[in-house]
Motif scaffolding. Sequence first.
Motif, PDB file in Angstrom:
ATOM      1  N   THR A  68     120.265  18.803  87.520  1.00 30.05           N
ATOM      2  CA  THR A  68     121.573  19.420  87.207  1.00 30.05           C
ATOM      3  C   THR A  68     122.712  18.676  87.893  1.00 30.05           C
ATOM      4  N   LEU A  69     122.489  18.355  89.172  1.00 26.53           N
ATOM      5  CA  LEU A  69     123.502  17.609  89.915  1.00 26.53           C
ATOM      6  C   LEU A  69     123.732  16.240  89.308  1.00 26.53           C
ATOM      7  N   LEU A  70     122.618  15.559  88.916  1.00 24.25           N
ATOM      8  CA  LEU A  70     122.722  14.239  88.314  1.00 24.25           C
ATOM      9  C   LEU A  70     123.490  14.299  86.996  1.00 24.25           C
ATOM     10  N   GLU A  71     123.222  15.320  86.181  1.00 26.76           N
ATOM     11  CA  GLU A  71     123.939  15.470  84.922  1.00 26.76           C
ATOM     12  C   GLU A  71     125.439  15.667  85.159  1.00 26.76           C
ATOM     13  N   ALA A  72     125.787  16.437  86.196  1.00 31.62           N
ATOM     14  CA  ALA A  72     127.214  16.661  86.499  1.00 31.62           C
ATOM     15  C   ALA A  72     127.905  15.356  86.877  1.00 31.62           C
ATOM     16  N   LEU A  73     127.211  14.532  87.693  1.00 34.44           N
ATOM     17  CA  LEU A  73     127.805  13.262  88.096  1.00 34.44           C
ATOM     18  C   LEU A  73     127.946  12.324  86.910  1.00 34.44           C
ATOM     19  N   VAL A  74     126.900  12.282  86.059  1.00 27.05           N
ATOM     20  CA  VAL A  74     126.955  11.402  84.892  1.00 27.05           C
ATOM     21  C   VAL A  74     128.059  11.825  83.948  1.00 27.05           C
ATOM     22  N   SER A  75     128.282  13.136  83.820  1.00 27.51           N
ATOM     23  CA  SER A  75     129.317  13.626  82.901  1.00 27.51           C
ATOM     24  C   SER A  75     130.709  13.176  83.316  1.00 27.51           C
ATOM     25  N   ARG A  76     130.905  12.956  84.624  1.00 29.59           N
ATOM     26  CA  ARG A  76     132.216  12.469  85.094  1.00 29.59           C
ATOM     27  C   ARG A  76     132.408  10.994  84.803  1.00 29.59           C
ATOM     28  N   LEU A  77     131.304  10.247  84.762  1.00 30.90           N
ATOM     29  CA  LEU A  77     131.399   8.806  84.563  1.00 30.90           C
ATOM     30  C   LEU A  77     131.425   8.438  83.092  1.00 30.90           C
ATOM     31  N   ILE A  78     130.762   9.210  82.257  1.00 34.37           N
ATOM     32  CA  ILE A  78     130.682   8.866  80.832  1.00 34.37           C
ATOM     33  C   ILE A  78     131.928   9.347  80.126  1.00 34.37           C
ATOM     34  N   PRO A  79     132.654   8.438  79.361  1.00 31.79           N
ATOM     35  CA  PRO A  79     133.843   8.872  78.615  1.00 31.79           C
ATOM     36  C   PRO A  79     133.484   9.977  77.659  1.00 31.79           C
ATOM     37  N   GLY A  80     134.391  10.957  77.609  1.00 33.39           N
ATOM     38  CA  GLY A  80     134.184  12.076  76.721  1.00 33.39           C
ATOM     39  C   GLY A  80     133.497  13.248  77.379  1.00 33.39           C
ATOM     40  N   ALA A  81     132.924  13.041  78.593  1.00 31.45           N
ATOM     41  CA  ALA A  81     132.226  14.124  79.269  1.00 31.45           C
ATOM     42  C   ALA A  81     133.204  14.946  80.070  1.00 31.45           C
ATOM     43  N   ASP A  82     132.866  16.191  80.269  1.00 31.54           N
ATOM     44  CA  ASP A  82     133.639  17.111  81.110  1.00 31.54           C
ATOM     45  C   ASP A  82     135.114  17.089  80.734  1.00 31.54           C
ATOM     46  N   ALA A  83     135.394  17.385  79.503  1.00 33.86           N
ATOM     47  CA  ALA A  83     136.786  17.336  79.006  1.00 33.86           C
ATOM     48  C   ALA A  83     137.666  18.325  79.730  1.00 33.86           C
ATOM     49  N   GLU A  84     137.083  19.433  80.124  1.00 31.31           N
ATOM     50  CA  GLU A  84     137.886  20.451  80.790  1.00 31.31           C
ATOM     51  C   GLU A  84     138.418  19.962  82.121  1.00 31.31           C
ATOM     52  N   THR A  85     137.536  19.252  82.891  1.00 25.98           N
ATOM     53  CA  THR A  85     137.970  18.725  84.196  1.00 25.98           C
ATOM     54  C   THR A  85     139.077  17.703  84.028  1.00 25.98           C
ATOM     55  N   ARG A  86     138.869  16.767  83.061  1.00 30.46           N
ATOM     56  CA  ARG A  86     139.900  15.733  82.866  1.00 30.46           C
ATOM     57  C   ARG A  86     141.199  16.337  82.384  1.00 30.46           C
ATOM     58  N   THR A  87     141.105  17.367  81.561  1.00 27.90           N
ATOM     59  CA  THR A  87     142.327  18.020  81.072  1.00 27.90           C
ATOM     60  C   THR A  87     143.113  18.629  82.226  1.00 27.90           C
ATOM     61  N   GLU A  88     142.374  19.248  83.166  1.00 27.75           N
ATOM     62  CA  GLU A  88     143.034  19.863  84.313  1.00 27.75           C
ATOM     63  C   GLU A  88     143.714  18.808  85.190  1.00 27.75           C
ATOM     64  N   VAL A  89     142.986  17.685  85.461  1.00 30.79           N
ATOM     65  CA  VAL A  89     143.578  16.602  86.258  1.00 30.79           C
ATOM     66  C   VAL A  89     144.782  16.009  85.556  1.00 30.79           C
ATOM     67  N   GLY A  90     144.647  15.773  84.217  1.00 30.99           N
ATOM     68  CA  GLY A  90     145.766  15.224  83.460  1.00 30.99           C
ATOM     69  C   GLY A  90     146.976  16.132  83.510  1.00 30.99           C
ATOM     70  N   ALA A  91     146.727  17.450  83.421  1.00 31.80           N
ATOM     71  CA  ALA A  91     147.843  18.392  83.482  1.00 31.80           C
ATOM     72  C   ALA A  91     148.557  18.316  84.821  1.00 31.80           C
ATOM     73  N   ASN A  93     148.640  15.696  86.867  1.00 30.09           N
ATOM     74  CA  ASN A  93     149.394  14.435  86.924  1.00 30.09           C
ATOM     75  C   ASN A  93     150.665  14.502  86.097  1.00 30.09           C
ATOM     76  N   GLU A  94     150.563  15.116  84.931  1.00 28.16           N
ATOM     77  CA  GLU A  94     151.752  15.223  84.075  1.00 28.16           C
ATOM     78  C   GLU A  94     152.831  16.069  84.750  1.00 28.16           C
ATOM     79  N   GLU A  95     152.380  17.148  85.409  1.00 30.22           N
ATOM     80  CA  GLU A  95     153.336  18.003  86.098  1.00 30.22           C
ATOM     81  C   GLU A  95     154.045  17.248  87.227  1.00 30.22           C
ATOM     82  N   GLU A  96     153.256  16.434  87.992  1.00 24.58           N
ATOM     83  CA  GLU A  96     153.861  15.641  89.068  1.00 24.58           C
ATOM     84  C   GLU A  96     154.830  14.599  88.516  1.00 24.58           C
ATOM     85  N   LEU A  97     154.455  13.948  87.386  1.00 23.63           N
ATOM     86  CA  LEU A  97     155.347  12.959  86.783  1.00 23.63           C
ATOM     87  C   LEU A  97     156.636  13.602  86.296  1.00 23.63           C
TER      88      LEU A  97
END
Length: 465
Positions: A68-91, A93-97
Motif C-alpha cells: 500500500t505504501l509503495l503504491e502511494a509513492l508510485v502514484s506521486r511519481l507517475i503522471p496522472g496519479a493522485d490527481a486530488e493531491t496535485r490539484t490541492e498543491v496547484g490550488a 500555488n495559484e493562490e500564492e501567485l
Amino acid sequence: MWLQVSLLCFSFLTLSSHSQAEDQASLYRSNDQARRCHYTFTVASPTESSCPGSSGKPEIDGVLSRLTLLEALVSRLIPGADAETRTEVGANNEEELQEALSQVTDERNQLQQDKDHLNRQVQELQRRMAELSQEAESLRQKPCQQSHTSGGTQHENSHRPASDPAYDFSNGAYQEMKAEVTEVPASHLLPEINQNFTGCGELLSVGDPVLHRKADGITGKYGVWLQDPEPQSPQYTNKTVWRIDTVGKDVRQLFAYEDMSQFARGFPMKVLVLPEPVESTGATMYSGSFYYQRKRSRSLIRYDLASESVASRRDLPNAGFHGQHPYSWGGYTDIDLAVDEQGLWAIYSTSKAKGAIVISQLDPETLEVKKSWETNIRKNTVGNAFMVCGRLYTMASYTASNTTINHVFDTATSVGRAVAVPFENKYHYNSMVDYNHAQGKLYAWDNFHMVTYDIRLGRPSHGSS
C-alpha cells in the motif's frame, strides 16, 4: 538445470528430515508451460501435520501494508496519479501567485501615483520659475522711479480717478507697499535661477564622493589621478585617465587609460616612464602636458605627452621643498600644482612667507612665474588645497569624515576670508585634491580610493571677494 536444483533440494530435505517422518514423505513430478520437468518433495512437520491458517496472517498483513505504501509513492511519481493531491498543491500555488501579483500591482500603482505627483510638482515649479523670470525681466526693464517734484506728482495724479482711494498716493498702505517694492532686491525673487548659475563663480557646495577605483597594492595608498581638461593631441582625449602611484623611492611610471571604464577595470593602454622621479602628490595635467615637481628639489618639469620628452624645466623661486612647508598630512607636499579656468598655478610657501601659503600663476609653456600672492593661511594647518576660478580653497582636515572647505582667497581682489563648505573624507586619508574645470568636478585620492566630487558654483555672496 531445473532437474539439478530439484535433486539438490531433495537431498537437503532428506538429510534434514526426522527419521520418524520418512514414511510420510511424498515426491511429485510435473511439466510447466515451457515443458520443463519440475520435481516437488513434501514431508510432514515433526510436530504438526499441517500449517495453521492463522500463523501466516501477520506476515501477509505486513506485506500488504508495504504494498500500500509503495503504491502511494508510485502514484506521486507517475503522471496522472493522485490527481486530488496535485490539484490541492496547484490550488495553493495559484493562490500564492495571485497574492504576489496583487502585491506587485499595488506597488506599481503606488509608484505610478508617486510619479504623477512628482510630475505635477515639476510642472508647478517650472511654471513658477517662468513667472519669476518674467517678473525679474520686467523689473530690470522698468525699474521703479520716484518723482520728487510737485510737477511730477501732479502729472501722476492727473491720470487717477479722484474717487478711488486705491489711487491715493498719500494713503499709508500705498506708501508702505511702494517702499517694500523698491527695497527688495530682484535676486531674492529668483532662488531657483541663482541655483542654475553655470558661470565661473564661487564654490557653494561639494557633493558626495563617487568611487571609481580602489588601488590593490601598498603603493596605491596615495598618488595622483586626473584627466586633461584641455587635451591637445588626438592620441589622448579628455576621456583619457592618468594615474601615478607616488609611494616609492623612485616614482616614474605614468599610466594612461583609454577611458573611465578601462581605468575602473585596471587596464592601462600605455605606461610612460618619466625621465625624472616625481615628488609627492602635487602633479597635474594640462593642455597635453604632465606637470610635476622633481624629487628633492624645487624644480618644476613640463613633460610633453605627445613627444614623451621634457618640454621645459624651471626652479620655483625660493619655494620650500622636501618637507619644509608641506600640508598637514606631510608626504613632502611642499609644492602643489593646480589648474583651473585661468590656467596653471603653484601652491607653496617660502622662508620669507614663514610657512604661509603663496600662490603663483605660471606660464604653462615656460613655467615662469607671472604673478604671486601671499596669503595669511598657514600651509601646515590645512589638509589640502585647490584652485577654482582664480580662487584658492583649503581643506580643514584630510582625515575627518565631515570636514569643511575652510578658507578662500581671491586672486582678483587679493582678499581672503573664512568659509564653511561641507566636505567628506569618506576613507579618512585624503592626500590629493585637484579641480577639473572641463568636468566640473574635484578629483581626489582618499586612502587607496580614487573618487570624484560634483561641485556647484554661484555668484559671490554680498560683500564677499
